[in-house]
Design a protein around this motif. Sequence first.
Motif, PDB file in Angstrom:
ATOM      1  N   LEU A  14       0.836  -1.210   0.000  1.00 26.01           N
ATOM      2  CA  LEU A  14       0.000   0.000   0.000  1.00 26.01           C
ATOM      3  C   LEU A  14       0.868   1.256   0.000  1.00 26.01           C
ATOM      4  CD1 LEU A  14      -2.906  -0.968   2.428  1.00 26.01           C
ATOM      5  CD2 LEU A  14      -3.043  -0.596  -0.046  1.00 26.01           C
ATOM      6  N   LYS A  15       1.971   1.216   0.797  1.00 29.44           N
ATOM      7  CA  LYS A  15       2.870   2.378   0.828  1.00 29.44           C
ATOM      8  C   LYS A  15       3.533   2.577  -0.538  1.00 29.44           C
ATOM      9  CE  LYS A  15       3.919   2.777   5.711  1.00 29.44           C
ATOM     10  NZ  LYS A  15       4.827   2.357   6.776  1.00 29.44           N
ATOM     11  N   SER A  16       3.893   1.454  -1.198  1.00 31.40           N
ATOM     12  CA  SER A  16       4.521   1.572  -2.528  1.00 31.40           C
ATOM     13  C   SER A  16       3.579   2.264  -3.503  1.00 31.40           C
ATOM     14  CB  SER A  16       4.869   0.184  -3.083  1.00 31.40           C
ATOM     15  OG  SER A  16       5.835  -0.410  -2.274  1.00 31.40           O
ATOM     16  N   VAL A  17       2.278   1.888  -3.449  1.00 33.01           N
ATOM     17  CA  VAL A  17       1.298   2.512  -4.346  1.00 33.01           C
ATOM     18  C   VAL A  17       1.196   4.002  -4.026  1.00 33.01           C
ATOM     19  CG1 VAL A  17      -1.152   2.584  -5.001  1.00 33.01           C
ATOM     20  CG2 VAL A  17      -0.002   0.381  -4.712  1.00 33.01           C
ATOM     21  N   LYS A  18       1.189   4.341  -2.712  1.00 34.77           N
ATOM     22  CA  LYS A  18       1.097   5.747  -2.308  1.00 34.77           C
ATOM     23  C   LYS A  18       2.301   6.537  -2.830  1.00 34.77           C
ATOM     24  CE  LYS A  18       1.997   8.189   1.732  1.00 34.77           C
ATOM     25  NZ  LYS A  18       2.243   8.184   3.157  1.00 34.77           N
ATOM     26  N   TYR A  19       3.519   5.985  -2.650  1.00 31.85           N
ATOM     27  CA  TYR A  19       4.720   6.682  -3.129  1.00 31.85           C
ATOM     28  C   TYR A  19       4.723   6.803  -4.653  1.00 31.85           C
ATOM     29  CZ  TYR A  19       6.627   6.164   1.584  1.00 31.85           C
ATOM     30  OH  TYR A  19       6.817   6.224   2.931  1.00 31.85           O
ATOM     31  N   ALA A  20       4.233   5.741  -5.330  1.00 27.57           N
ATOM     32  CA  ALA A  20       4.180   5.779  -6.799  1.00 27.57           C
ATOM     33  C   ALA A  20       3.220   6.868  -7.260  1.00 27.57           C
ATOM     34  CB  ALA A  20       3.747   4.417  -7.348  1.00 27.57           C
ATOM     35  N   PHE A  21       2.055   6.973  -6.588  1.00 27.97           N
ATOM     36  CA  PHE A  21       1.077   8.004  -6.957  1.00 27.97           C
ATOM     37  C   PHE A  21       1.671   9.397  -6.718  1.00 27.97           C
ATOM     38  CE2 PHE A  21      -2.361  10.926  -5.761  1.00 27.97           C
ATOM     39  CZ  PHE A  21      -3.090  10.926  -6.943  1.00 27.97           C
ATOM     40  N   LEU A  22       2.320   9.575  -5.547  1.00 22.93           N
ATOM     41  CA  LEU A  22       2.934  10.872  -5.252  1.00 22.93           C
ATOM     42  C   LEU A  22       4.025  11.191  -6.269  1.00 22.93           C
ATOM     43  CD1 LEU A  22       3.112  10.733  -1.337  1.00 22.93           C
ATOM     44  CD2 LEU A  22       1.541  12.058  -2.763  1.00 22.93           C
ATOM     45  N   GLY A  23       4.747  10.160  -6.705  1.00 22.77           N
ATOM     46  CA  GLY A  23       5.795  10.345  -7.723  1.00 22.77           C
ATOM     47  C   GLY A  23       5.190  10.814  -9.032  1.00 22.77           C
ATOM     48  N   ALA A  24       4.046  10.226  -9.405  1.00 18.04           N
ATOM     49  CA  ALA A  24       3.374  10.629 -10.645  1.00 18.04           C
ATOM     50  C   ALA A  24       2.937  12.094 -10.533  1.00 18.04           C
ATOM     51  CB  ALA A  24       2.173   9.725 -10.914  1.00 18.04           C
TER      52      ALA A  24
END
Length: 124
Positions: A14-24
Amino acid sequence: MDFEKDNTFVTGRLKSVKYAFLGAVKLITTEHSVMVQFGIGIAMSVLGFIMHISATEWLFQTLAIGLVMSIEGLNTAVEKIADFIHPQFHEKIGFIKDIAAGAVFFAAMTAIAIGALIYIPKFI
Ligand SMILES: Nc1ncnc2c1ncn2[C@@H]1O[C@H](COP(=O)(O)OP(=O)(O)OP(=O)(O)O)[C@@H](O)[C@H]1O
């Protein structure tokens, strides 16, 4: 300061998805090249609705937009790493940045070909 990695399966993912979204979001709001590609992607999507393109054409167009934005994002990451590890002029840094930009060129040419195949027959 050390970064503590969350190795728990569910919260870690879940944290990886959050960081990926913030990266986008960071890519779209801070990088001019990505802003341009994102703008073109929006414009092409609007054109797709206006021209009533088929489901197959939507598939190719969506893939093309995703391909260009993904490669542009990776190219930006390569540029940032290069500038971080070696901010001064260096022939090898130039070569690395050039080939990363070359990857964007391939993706952009593919997207232009797809766009031309979809829209040129509709305008002639
Ligand atoms: N440190 C460096 N050493 C050697 N050549 C460099 C260096 N930095 C940039 N270059 C050359 O300048 C070109 C452009 O680099 P730059 O980092 O400005 O990329 P850009 O694509 O213009 O960036 P952006 O995507 O942010 O607009 C590179 O492809 C490379 O040929």
